[in-house]
Motif scaffolding. Sequence first.
Motif, PDB file in Angstrom:
ATOM      1  N   VAL A 112       0.835  -1.197   0.000  1.00 49.44           N
ATOM      2  CA  VAL A 112       0.000   0.000   0.000  1.00 49.44           C
ATOM      3  C   VAL A 112       0.875   1.255   0.000  1.00 49.44           C
ATOM      4  CG1 VAL A 112      -0.252   0.160   2.525  1.00 49.44           C
ATOM      5  CG2 VAL A 112      -2.050   1.041   1.040  1.00 49.44           C
ATOM      6  N   GLN A 113       2.039   1.165   0.615  1.00 54.53           N
ATOM      7  CA  GLN A 113       2.971   2.297   0.595  1.00 54.53           C
ATOM      8  C   GLN A 113       3.554   2.497  -0.803  1.00 54.53           C
ATOM      9  OE1 GLN A 113       5.697   1.104   3.658  1.00 54.53           O
ATOM     10  NE2 GLN A 113       4.239   1.508   5.325  1.00 54.53           N
ATOM     11  N   ILE A 114       3.825   1.376  -1.503  1.00 56.06           N
ATOM     12  CA  ILE A 114       4.305   1.462  -2.892  1.00 56.06           C
ATOM     13  C   ILE A 114       3.241   2.128  -3.764  1.00 56.06           C
ATOM     14  CG2 ILE A 114       4.941   0.105  -4.924  1.00 56.06           C
ATOM     15  CD1 ILE A 114       6.111  -1.993  -2.992  1.00 56.06           C
ATOM     16  N   LEU A 115       1.980   1.739  -3.563  1.00 57.69           N
ATOM     17  CA  LEU A 115       0.876   2.328  -4.317  1.00 57.69           C
ATOM     18  C   LEU A 115       0.811   3.840  -4.100  1.00 57.69           C
ATOM     19  CD1 LEU A 115      -1.796   2.259  -5.931  1.00 57.69           C
ATOM     20  CD2 LEU A 115      -2.955   1.667  -3.798  1.00 57.69           C
ATOM     21  N   SER A 116       0.891   4.256  -2.849  1.00 59.37           N
ATOM     22  CA  SER A 116       0.811   5.690  -2.533  1.00 59.37           C
ATOM     23  C   SER A 116       1.976   6.457  -3.161  1.00 59.37           C
ATOM     24  CB  SER A 116       0.797   5.880  -1.015  1.00 59.37           C
ATOM     25  OG  SER A 116       0.651   7.237  -0.691  1.00 59.37           O
ATOM     26  N   ARG A 117       3.186   5.874  -3.074  1.00 61.21           N
ATOM     27  CA  ARG A 117       4.360   6.548  -3.661  1.00 61.21           C
ATOM     28  C   ARG A 117       4.228   6.621  -5.188  1.00 61.21           C
ATOM     29  NH1 ARG A 117       7.384   3.414   0.113  1.00 61.21           N
ATOM     30  NH2 ARG A 117       8.010   1.973  -1.543  1.00 61.21           N
ATOM     31  N   THR A 118       3.697   5.554  -5.797  1.00 65.45           N
ATOM     32  CA  THR A 118       3.511   5.550  -7.254  1.00 65.45           C
ATOM     33  C   THR A 118       2.576   6.672  -7.685  1.00 65.45           C
ATOM     34  OG1 THR A 118       3.867   3.149  -7.347  1.00 65.45           O
ATOM     35  CG2 THR A 118       2.741   4.171  -9.221  1.00 65.45           C
ATOM     36  N   LEU A 119       1.472   6.845  -6.971  1.00 67.92           N
ATOM     37  CA  LEU A 119       0.535   7.919  -7.287  1.00 67.92           C
ATOM     38  C   LEU A 119       1.168   9.290  -7.117  1.00 67.92           C
ATOM     39  CD1 LEU A 119      -2.807   6.627  -5.713  1.00 67.92           C
ATOM     40  CD2 LEU A 119      -2.395   7.102  -8.123  1.00 67.92           C
ATOM     41  N   SER A 120       1.903   9.477  -6.029  1.00 68.75           N
ATOM     42  CA  SER A 120       2.564  10.771  -5.777  1.00 68.75           C
ATOM     43  C   SER A 120       3.521  11.113  -6.907  1.00 68.75           C
ATOM     44  CB  SER A 120       3.307  10.729  -4.443  1.00 68.75           C
ATOM     45  OG  SER A 120       2.422  10.547  -3.369  1.00 68.75           O
ATOM     46  N   THR A 121       4.291  10.105  -7.347  1.00 71.69           N
ATOM     47  CA  THR A 121       5.254  10.312  -8.428  1.00 71.69           C
ATOM     48  C   THR A 121       4.551  10.681  -9.731  1.00 71.69           C
ATOM     49  OG1 THR A 121       6.777   8.727  -7.415  1.00 71.69           O
ATOM     50  CG2 THR A 121       7.119   9.246  -9.744  1.00 71.69           C
TER      51      THR A 121
END
Length: 878
Positions: free
Chosen positions: A274-283
Amino acid sequence: MYMEHYDILCFTPQILVNSLDDNLIESLSVFSLLVLDECHNTRGNEPYAMLVRKYLIEKHNGKKELPQIVGLTASVGVGKSRTIKEAEEHILRLCACLDVCHLSTVKKNEKGYKKHIKECTEETIRLEKRTTDPARDILLTAMKETEDMLEENGLMQPDISDLISEKHPNDKESQQYNKWTVDIMKAAQLKVDDYGMSRDISSCAKYLNIYNSALEVNKLLRIKDIIRYLAEKHKQEGEHKSKLTDMETQLYNNLIGVQRTLKAEIKCTENPNVQILSRTLSTMFAEKGAESRAMIFVKTRATCRSLAAYLDEDLQKNGIKVSPLYGKEDRAGDEGMTESVQTSILERFREGIYKVLVCTSVGNEGIDVPDCNIVLSYEYSGDEIMQIQMKGRARQMEATAVTMGSENILEQERINAYKALMMTRALDEVCKLDPKLIAQKIVPFQKEEIQKTRFKKEAKNYINSKKSSEDAYEILCGRCNTFVCDISDVRQMGNDRIVTDKTFEEGINKKKHKKPKTYDGIFKKYKMYCKKCPQDWGIIGIKDGLDCMTLKMKKLKFKNLRTGRLSEYEPYDVQKIGVAELSDILNEGNDQIETQSLSLGKSTEQKNRKQSDMVTSVRTGDFSTKYVGTNVDKTGATVGESTSTNEDTVMSLEQIERNVSCSVAQHDGSAKMQEISNTAESKVTDVGTNDYMNPTPSFLTRESSIGYPLKKSQDDTLSESMINSLSEQMKSVGILITKQRDVGTVFRVGSKYLMTAHHVVKGLVMDDSVYVTFHESALDLQKKVYHIEKVIFSNQDLDVAVLELASLDSTLPPKMQLSKDDVDILNVKDVSFIGYGHPGKSYVKHLDPRCKLISAQSHRFLEAHTWLGQNIIYIKML
């Protein structure tokens, strides 16, 4: 009609299907062109499929000037095809349904059109495997305990034991398991006769459904999010804690225990994905600009809400607001999102208030989001059509579609890509065929569709032919079977079902609505709940100062009072009204309640109740005596019921059951005849199925069906002559015993016969262990017993059986009095019912004088009286 005023109409296919069914539109021939967008949905029982079947039937019947059909889709799909040849057949079957011979795809100007289309970039992110997963272990342990409770209760129920044991999915994290829990809930509510057991089994399945959804949340989110999801469910049950059964309380406490155990593990591990997902969206938002829009697709509603809450909190620092978007249907106690809320969310997404939507499959197609440039599927995959449709949400230039999933999900996506390629090649092959050849190839498929439609129609007609048009239905709580109202007291306004019986409000609890608002001039103010359990029954709105009680039909079920059968579907269309008529109907209900509350002491009304004549009616599982109030003092000859194998007699039983059905009331506990006037609290029950309802059900407190106001909430007035008559009738009531246990109540009728319910004698072997006693108490050791020769008539649909006594005896009690043939039906206003039986475990004959009144001028009663008049001479001879 509106058809005459417009040249072009835009509507959903279901509206057109409904209009054709209701004869608002006579035929599809009134159109010259039908354009079906997303025509790949022409399958199964989808609205498009129902619509085109109507088209094919009209064409087959020789209807001329039918409209041309144009189907539009980006993905015709291949279904279960594994080869290009099979895929070609799939496409031809779609053409057959749409009656299409010409297929058109862009070929000549393909290079030119590609300059203008916006194909998205595709990326893949593999989910990381978690080394430890304590939350999963905790949830699986809770599921094992709940399954044990389910099996302990459910495996003893023959109608659902196979569903529980043999159809139990092994994978507790699968969608198949989720569906299994929903199937058990429905089966328990409809097939388990013991209402307490039904409720407990259903509750076990409901908690298994909650844990299954929690496992999905655990797969993709944090322990904190699992606890938050379970807390929502905990709150829903906790609001009605006092109404829970012992087993529901145990399940509720187990849920609290799971939350506490999870809380202890909250710092031990976190989900990296879920942290990877959030970072992907931010990027992506940083690269594509702050005005970007993203849609994230997940499998379940639980994950949808939990992920939206997490991302909304985590991305707040970037100025990104997130909202969930899911379907309208209620599922397994999980409320859907209303259409107005969906529309509002999509509008805010277009305006940029929400930058990210977390969606279930509802967001795949049929919505307009032109600014979306990021699509991400998070451990979610469907078929090749869904893959194409999801990517179609990303319509902006330089859009990106990301698949983020486990190895299984990525493998499914590769299969979908292969199927999409196979679809393209198969479509190319079909497009090469001459339209005349296509027309020949689709004829067998069209005949097959027509034949299947006819079979379904014949089956439906057969089922309907078995139903009586005079059948009455009760609406019951879907969870605890509490009586809600009669379906005759419900009106349909648009898609809403509104209760017109004002006494209905006495049987509900209400709470202020969390999101009050006005629609169609009705202010939605309260939520209403069952008084016995936490079930949500719907909403209460305010219209012109009057309460408008709208039922949530999916939380209720329907009982046929003739057969005793339960159904989750409305048995027939209720009377439709418009918004303008609503106030008049509600006002009429209030006027009737006020009239009923007037003084009871008017002498003219008392005179009209001076004398009563008795009629007895068959009901599923028992009999009751009907009092017919008249204006004159009349007497007549006693008419005894009799049965034989004579066909005319059998028909008389069917007519009696069909035309004169009634409610049976019994006291729950010991009572003697001198206690008839006792007003102690009692339970109302259908003795055929042990349907226990409220001690003072709302059907006892209403007007007669032809508008005569009742002076009291229930008819419990007994004169001396009536009490004497009831005492005599009581002698004809017996109890059937087999192997020293009671089976059910019987009535002596005719010369040497007994009447009872089919289910009472089903499977019984009439040997010396089976007998009848008419003593007040079946436990009396000195009782006189009478043996049975045989069952001479039995009908499962009517739930009626007639038994022949082995021998006549002078000690036999008198025959049950059925009717007096000289009742002046024109002077009868209301008919009420008295209940006989052997309730509880006392085996003591009881009588309940608490009566339900109906109109003696009703179609059902008049038809029964007519039949009685036509056959009275024959009946007297018996």
